[in-house]
Design an enzyme around this catalytic site. Structure first.
Site, PDB file in Angstrom:
ATOM      1  N   ARG A 236       0.857  -1.184   0.000  1.00 13.47           N
ATOM      2  CA  ARG A 236       0.000   0.000   0.000  1.00 13.47           C
ATOM      3  C   ARG A 236       0.890   1.229   0.000  1.00 13.47           C
ATOM      4  O   ARG A 236       1.964   1.235   0.641  1.00 13.47           O
ATOM      5  CB  ARG A 236      -0.902   0.039   1.236  1.00 13.47           C
ATOM      6  CG  ARG A 236      -2.076  -0.936   1.212  1.00 13.47           C
ATOM      7  CD  ARG A 236      -3.150  -0.527   0.182  1.00 13.47           C
ATOM      8  NE  ARG A 236      -4.318  -1.375   0.232  1.00 13.47           N
ATOM      9  CZ  ARG A 236      -4.525  -2.445  -0.542  1.00 13.47           C
ATOM     10  NH1 ARG A 236      -3.605  -2.797  -1.426  1.00 13.47           N
ATOM     11  NH2 ARG A 236      -5.633  -3.133  -0.449  1.00 13.47           N
ATOM     12  N   GLU A 265      -4.166   7.148  -4.675  1.00 13.68           N
ATOM     13  CA  GLU A 265      -4.483   6.579  -5.992  1.00 13.68           C
ATOM     14  C   GLU A 265      -5.879   7.013  -6.396  1.00 13.68           C
ATOM     15  O   GLU A 265      -6.752   7.128  -5.543  1.00 13.68           O
ATOM     16  CB  GLU A 265      -4.457   5.039  -5.908  1.00 13.68           C
ATOM     17  CG  GLU A 265      -3.096   4.493  -5.600  1.00 13.68           C
ATOM     18  CD  GLU A 265      -3.113   2.973  -5.375  1.00 13.68           C
ATOM     19  OE1 GLU A 265      -4.125   2.326  -5.717  1.00 13.68           O
ATOM     20  OE2 GLU A 265      -2.136   2.454  -4.841  1.00 13.68           O
ATOM     21  N   HIS A 283      -1.519  -0.161  -9.885  1.00 13.71           N
ATOM     22  CA  HIS A 283      -2.142  -1.076  -8.907  1.00 13.71           C
ATOM     23  C   HIS A 283      -2.771  -2.288  -9.616  1.00 13.71           C
ATOM     24  O   HIS A 283      -3.986  -2.510  -9.537  1.00 13.71           O
ATOM     25  CB  HIS A 283      -3.201  -0.351  -8.059  1.00 13.71           C
ATOM     26  CG  HIS A 283      -3.509  -1.054  -6.762  1.00 13.71           C
ATOM     27  ND1 HIS A 283      -3.869  -0.388  -5.618  1.00 13.71           N
ATOM     28  CD2 HIS A 283      -3.519  -2.373  -6.432  1.00 13.71           C
ATOM     29  CE1 HIS A 283      -4.099  -1.267  -4.640  1.00 13.71           C
ATOM     30  NE2 HIS A 283      -3.890  -2.478  -5.119  1.00 13.71           N
TER      31      HIS A 283
HETATM   32  C1  DGY Z   1      -5.809  -6.204  -2.503  1.00 13.38           C
HETATM   33  O1  DGY Z   1      -6.469  -7.232  -2.684  1.00 13.38           O
HETATM   34  O2  DGY Z   1      -5.645  -5.708  -1.388  1.00 13.38           O
HETATM   35  C2  DGY Z   1      -5.252  -5.557  -3.721  1.00 13.38           C
HETATM   36  O3  DGY Z   1      -4.334  -4.585  -3.415  1.00 13.38           O
HETATM   37  C3  DGY Z   1      -6.393  -4.970  -4.515  1.00 13.38           C
HETATM   38  O4  DGY Z   1      -6.885  -3.883  -3.856  1.00 13.38           O
END
Ligand code: DGY
Length: 333
Positions: A236, A265, A283
């Site tokens: 993240r 994002e 992402h």
């Molecule tokens: C997750 O599954 O956490 C991925 O980053 C998609 O948001």
């Protein structure tokens, strides 16, 4: 018999929608933009929600959710967008999608490591812009992964997947978690993040976003990396002080970076776009057909098991909620 009503806040792959429609009366937010403040009006009359990582279910939203909502699945393994304490206070179980995306995200990490280390993004841009020129012994030089020390910050299911693949590249794997991971035999454990960073030629951020990890990768810690280290983030964006990372890439302290996630994002800091030796992905860590179908299946089946079969799916993020559910809160839809 009427099916329970399920709000799905984004168009999902067709096989997932078909599965959901077989068990639920599906109300689908049809737009490409996140549902945002429309979530509350759209949730009226729904018994379950299938939300995305882009939907914020904070304490205020939980307070206003219609009382008909009895279960929530998130189409993600990460759950930093959901206030679980508030969910538990409401007596609502929340399910996520672990495991099914680990291979896809681990592959993305390797993709970013390789691309950053070899500056593949810039090399391809050069070719696409017709600036290739004659083959050169000295252009496009990068570094190979073989023999490099890979530091994994956050050894969970995805971290292990990265570690196992990195062995195939001849890398030496090390990691930092709060405690030793029982399945990480043969990988060097560092009791502190500082120690891991000081010994990582390639450093990969895999830890979840929590109050403890947010902002953990700051200027002081980036300065501990061996000069010119490769930096990868598939977790993240909010784990990173982005000003500090941009400064470290600009100065060469971070020799190359591969990023799949960012703060704010999809409005990323525009300075990233100008950075040299950096591969940027939007992402897409879990963006394979297999992973996205698997995530959908897990998310739908958990709601189905809980609402229709009174089961307690293992992928529940707040299992404390089950004993709390009384005859009043657990009424069948
Ligand atoms: C997750 O599954 O956490 C991925 O980053 C998609 O948001």
């Amino acid at each position: 018999m009427n099916h329970p009503a399920l709000l799905i806040t984004r168009r999902l792959p067709e096989p997932v929608l078909a599965l959901a429609r077989a068990a639920f009366d599906v109300k689908l937010w049809p737009h490409d933009e996140p549902i945002g403040v429309q979530l509350l009006p759209w949730a009226q009359g729904c018994h379950a929600l299938l939300v995305m990582a882009t939907d914020r279910l904070d304490a205020a939203l939980w307070q206003q959710l219609p009382p008909t909502v009895q279960a929530v699945s998130t189409y993600s393994v990460g759950h930093d967008h959901i206030d679980l304490t508030a969910a538990t206070a409401r007596g609502v179980p929340v399910f996520n999608t672990p495991d099914v995306l680990s291979d896809a995200v681990a592959e993305t990490a390797l993709l970013l490591m390789l691309s950053a280390a070899r500056d593949a993004s810039a090399a391809e841009t050069t070719l696409r812009e017709r600036r290739w020129g004659p083959w050169s012994p000295t252009r496009f030089l990068g570094r190979q992964l073989t023999g490099q020390r890979l530091g994994i910050y956050g050894m969970g299911r995805i971290g292990l997947g990265i570690a196992q693949r990195a062995l195939g590249f001849g890398m030496q794997v090390q990691y930092h978690n709060r405690t030793v991971h029982p399945d990480a035999n043969g990988f060097v454990y560092h009791p502190s993040l500082e120690s891991l960073m000081a010994h990582s030629d390639v450093f990969c951020v895999c830890a979840p976003s929590t109050p403890q990890t947010r902002g953990a990768i700051n200027a002081e810690r980036l300065a501990l990396l061996p000069h010119g280290a490769v930096f990868v983030n598939i977790a993240r964006g909010d784990l990173i002080d982005e000003d500090a990372l941009i400064e470290a890439i600009t100065s060469g302290q971070v020799g190359a970076a591969g990023l799949d996630v960012y703060r704010n994002e999809p409005t990323i800091d525009p300075r990233f776009l100008e950075l040299p030796r950096t591969t940027l992905l939007p992402h897409i860590g879990s963006a394979t057909h297999d992973a996205r179908n698997g995530m959908g299946r897990l998310a739908v089946e958990a709601l189905q098991a809980f609402l229709l079969n009174q089961q307690r799916p293992a992928n529940c993020l707040n299992p404390d909620v089950f004993p709390m559910r009384t005859a009043e809160t657990a009424t069948r839809p």
